[in-house]
Motif scaffolding. Sequence first.
Motif, mmCIF file in Angstrom:
data_model
loop_
_atom_site.group_PDB
_atom_site.id
_atom_site.type_symbol
_atom_site.label_atom_id
_atom_site.label_comp_id
_atom_site.label_asym_id
_atom_site.label_seq_id
_atom_site.Cartn_x
_atom_site.Cartn_y
_atom_site.Cartn_z
ATOM 1 N N ARG A 428 0.834 -1.205 0.000
ATOM 2 C CA ARG A 428 0.000 0.000 0.000
ATOM 3 C C ARG A 428 0.865 1.250 0.000
ATOM 4 O O ARG A 428 0.539 2.246 -0.644
ATOM 5 N N MET A 429 1.994 1.204 0.710
ATOM 6 C CA MET A 429 2.890 2.358 0.702
ATOM 7 C C MET A 429 3.506 2.556 -0.679
ATOM 8 O O MET A 429 3.717 3.700 -1.120
ATOM 9 N N ASP A 430 3.756 1.461 -1.383
ATOM 10 C CA ASP A 430 4.246 1.567 -2.762
ATOM 11 C C ASP A 430 3.232 2.281 -3.644
ATOM 12 O O ASP A 430 3.589 3.093 -4.510
ATOM 13 N N LEU A 431 1.957 1.961 -3.445
ATOM 14 C CA LEU A 431 0.916 2.613 -4.237
ATOM 15 C C LEU A 431 0.838 4.107 -3.922
ATOM 16 O O LEU A 431 0.719 4.941 -4.827
ATOM 17 N N ILE A 432 0.894 4.444 -2.635
ATOM 18 C CA ILE A 432 0.859 5.857 -2.244
ATOM 19 C C ILE A 432 2.052 6.597 -2.840
ATOM 20 O O ILE A 432 1.918 7.695 -3.387
ATOM 21 N N ASN A 433 3.222 5.993 -2.743
ATOM 22 C CA ASN A 433 4.413 6.612 -3.329
ATOM 23 C C ASN A 433 4.268 6.768 -4.840
ATOM 24 O O ASN A 433 4.707 7.766 -5.419
ATOM 25 N N GLY A 434 3.645 5.765 -5.466
ATOM 26 C CA GLY A 434 3.437 5.856 -6.909
ATOM 27 C C GLY A 434 2.544 7.016 -7.283
ATOM 28 O O GLY A 434 2.850 7.779 -8.214
ATOM 29 N N TYR A 435 1.429 7.165 -6.575
ATOM 30 C CA TYR A 435 0.545 8.306 -6.816
ATOM 31 C C TYR A 435 1.297 9.615 -6.621
ATOM 32 O O TYR A 435 1.200 10.552 -7.433
ATOM 33 N N VAL A 611 -1.747 0.674 -19.367
ATOM 34 C CA VAL A 611 -2.046 1.122 -18.009
ATOM 35 C C VAL A 611 -1.678 2.595 -17.860
ATOM 36 O O VAL A 611 -0.844 3.123 -18.595
ATOM 37 N N ALA A 612 -2.293 3.245 -16.898
ATOM 38 C CA ALA A 612 -1.823 4.549 -16.448
ATOM 39 C C ALA A 612 -0.702 4.309 -15.448
ATOM 40 O O ALA A 612 -0.621 3.237 -14.836
ATOM 41 N N PRO A 613 0.173 5.279 -15.232
ATOM 42 C CA PRO A 613 1.262 5.036 -14.272
ATOM 43 C C PRO A 613 0.746 4.802 -12.856
ATOM 44 O O PRO A 613 1.413 4.136 -12.059
ATOM 45 N N GLY A 714 0.921 0.911 -12.197
ATOM 46 C CA GLY A 714 1.032 0.699 -13.631
ATOM 47 C C GLY A 714 2.465 0.732 -14.111
ATOM 48 O O GLY A 714 2.874 -0.088 -14.947
ATOM 49 N N GLU A 715 3.265 1.657 -13.573
ATOM 50 C CA GLU A 715 4.673 1.740 -13.978
ATOM 51 C C GLU A 715 5.426 0.482 -13.581
ATOM 52 O O GLU A 715 6.249 -0.039 -14.349
ATOM 53 N N GLN A 716 5.159 -0.023 -12.388
ATOM 54 C CA GLN A 716 5.807 -1.256 -11.944
ATOM 55 C C GLN A 716 5.377 -2.438 -12.809
ATOM 56 O O GLN A 716 6.186 -3.308 -13.137
ATOM 57 N N ALA A 717 4.106 -2.462 -13.208
ATOM 58 C CA ALA A 717 3.586 -3.573 -14.006
ATOM 59 C C ALA A 717 4.250 -3.618 -15.375
ATOM 60 O O ALA A 717 4.534 -4.703 -15.901
#
Length: 819
Positions: A428-435, A611-613, A714-717
């Motif tokens: 979840r922290m990865d997602l927050i950082n991604g946003y 995907v979007a980033p 999305g960027e990680q994917a």
Amino acid sequence: MKKKLLLFLFIPLLSFTAAQAQFSSYGFHERNDFLLASPGAMKFGLYGFDNPALLAYVNQFDLLFQFSDHNGFGEDNRSGLFLAAPGIGFSVLSDQLGPETFRNYSLGLGFGDDRGAFGISYNWNGGDSTLFELKRFVTLGSVSRINRFVSVGSMASFSVDDDDYEVVFDVGVRPFGTPKLALFADYAIPGVAIGEGNWSAGAAIEALPGVRLTGRYLHDIGFTTGLQFSFGRSGVSTQTHLDTGGSHQFNTYGIRLGAMDRNIFDRSTRSNAAYLTLNLRGPMVYQNNRFFDSRNTLAATLETIRDAKEDPRIAGITINTTGMAISPVMIWEIREALQDFRSAGKKVLIYIERGGMSHLHLASVADYVVMDPMGGLMISGYASSSTYLKDLLDHYGIGVDEFREMTHKSAFEAFARSEGSEEDREQRMDLINGYYEVTRADVSRGRNISHEDFDALIDGALGLLPRDLLEAGIVDTLARNTELDDIIRELEDRRMQRISTSDLLANTLPRDDYWGARPQIAVIYAIGGTQTEGGIQARRLARDIRAARNDNNIRAVVLRADSPGGDALASDLVAQELLKTQEEKPVVVSMGNVAASGGYWISMYSDAIVVAPNTVTGSIGVISGWIYDDGLTDRLRLNYEVLSRGESADLMGGPSLPLLGLGLPGRNLTEHERERLIGSMLSLYDDFIEKVAEGRDMSEEEVRAVAEGRVWTGEQAVANGLADEIGSLQFAIDLAREKASLGADEPFELFERPVPQAFDLFSALPVPSIIRARFSQEEAMLADPLVEYLKMRIAQNGQPTVGLPLEYYQLIYELTQPR
């Protein structure tokens, strides 16, 4: 389809097989001497006076006045007034012969589509109709646009006063499939006297947009040469009539007002003269209800921005974000479209009253940002919260047993734990950082500030005033929405016209530039949890995909997936239909806010995943658990009895909870029962891995390395092979068009499915909110995501599922509900 086209062609003839006499009113060519070409060969003919089927192709109100100079604009001349709107036309043809004036009136209707149309008109007379035996008559017409190269029409007119009739055929051929050159011919048969018919043939050339030249030979009548010149919403025309010996007979002239037409001025004197006004108020959805729904949709918004980019009159866009409630991924997609719009040298101006991170992100693409002096932004960053119910459920006597075999598959944590696992916190922290990183990069680049200044702005965001945002370079000026015209004039150094979406050339130009059905790209929306009847409605979705596969006019399929998953069966129904479709035509998946777990399952069989980033995807894993009565009935003083036959049959029974409509098993699982259910879950996980490996052309080892239920941005994917491209829905459509070998300039249409509902009753009717709340209270409670999520978990008790935690379902819920 060919049978339908032939039926359109011969419909006018079916009523005349028994007629025997000759049509003795005006003949077709005499009655239509204002025509520059055969009816279906150029534009819309005479707006239904000739062939009423052509009224089906009129897209705006238009008026045409024509007149002749048989006698130097004196007596013995003809004039005509032709009015048309979509599907309907009215005409008056006046002949002045000495002191007498004869008028022929026509009212016509046209129905159809790009493939073919049918029309009917009624003609009656004014003046002394007996002098020249003028008669009332009905005309049935049809047009078949077989393909972009050929148009075939037929008309049959029969008198309502006697048995006279006339049949006319016409054909148009565009050798290049465009209006630049059209060859045409027609043949008018008076009754059954086929050998006595009159014919004409010629050519029409559109050398420049809206500049049309025609030449025509009419058997036993003579020759005509014509010129039609369009100014846009007006135009003029003239035609010279010669007899068979080449001697001049008379001229006809025309003046047109109303509908937009191609012209040479939009790219010269009118270029860069207007700003498009785009209002992003409220939520953005994927599809509108068919009636009483004015919400913005994503595909239409992206298409509007592209149309504005290609419209030579548009110098810029003004965007009003007041009341905007759009998801972060859609904001990114709109921002990408605006960035592409700016690449054409056009400007973007964004107006903000109040907002948050999404407003900040979107505004950063603008050339000029205007904020209301009393407005503001709440831009304190991104956060994700989860609620854990274990202690609450324990307190009330509801037991929860989580089957956790994959490190990051956290869908049951909300019920089984008092706090989140380290693995879930990590992802979840990865997602927050991604946003955060996506927004920081775009805002820093767009507003020319450093990453450090951005961080400082976010960390000190509470209490920021508009003047603080002005000093920070986030906005450029403080002004009211009513002052935007003056701001635009200062930016452009001249006053600019403001136009709406409906005024764009793409929405106003006539559709005569392309004959026949335009190729289509199907955009199919899979929105919500993967369920067979609720959520994405997998059974219906599978039918829509199958129909798109079997439609030869649909060249490619784009699946827009916005789903946190759920039921593996529902997911596989959709995935298998896409796999079959992929064998016959290109399939591209566009992922929205969330397309993970079951949402990824429905996406894996495709030629490309876009995907979007900041898309949330992945979560390749399976979760299960057991929710049961662990003292609840004792606390509620409920008594129940289960009669069963079978070792585990009593698990299907248990107390039903009053008012809540929920039922629970009466006991926990035995160790043997638990092991069997976990074995089933692991077997499904192996199937999931195998299918992803097949769909993504990866080894099973490669898939397992990025699986274990972990979610990715999305960027990680894209980096780990679970997706192919970073891009918007528009990018996915363009990619599908390219894979379908449709040229960049070849027109196509979007075919969107599923068919949306007709309307939302309470949103459509002016019902007072207190009454609406009373009548919809139960519905609202049932639609609450927490209640729905709990019901879904209990309904799937013990079953392996491919879903995400509650907060991802809430994101989809907020995306799809009207506000």
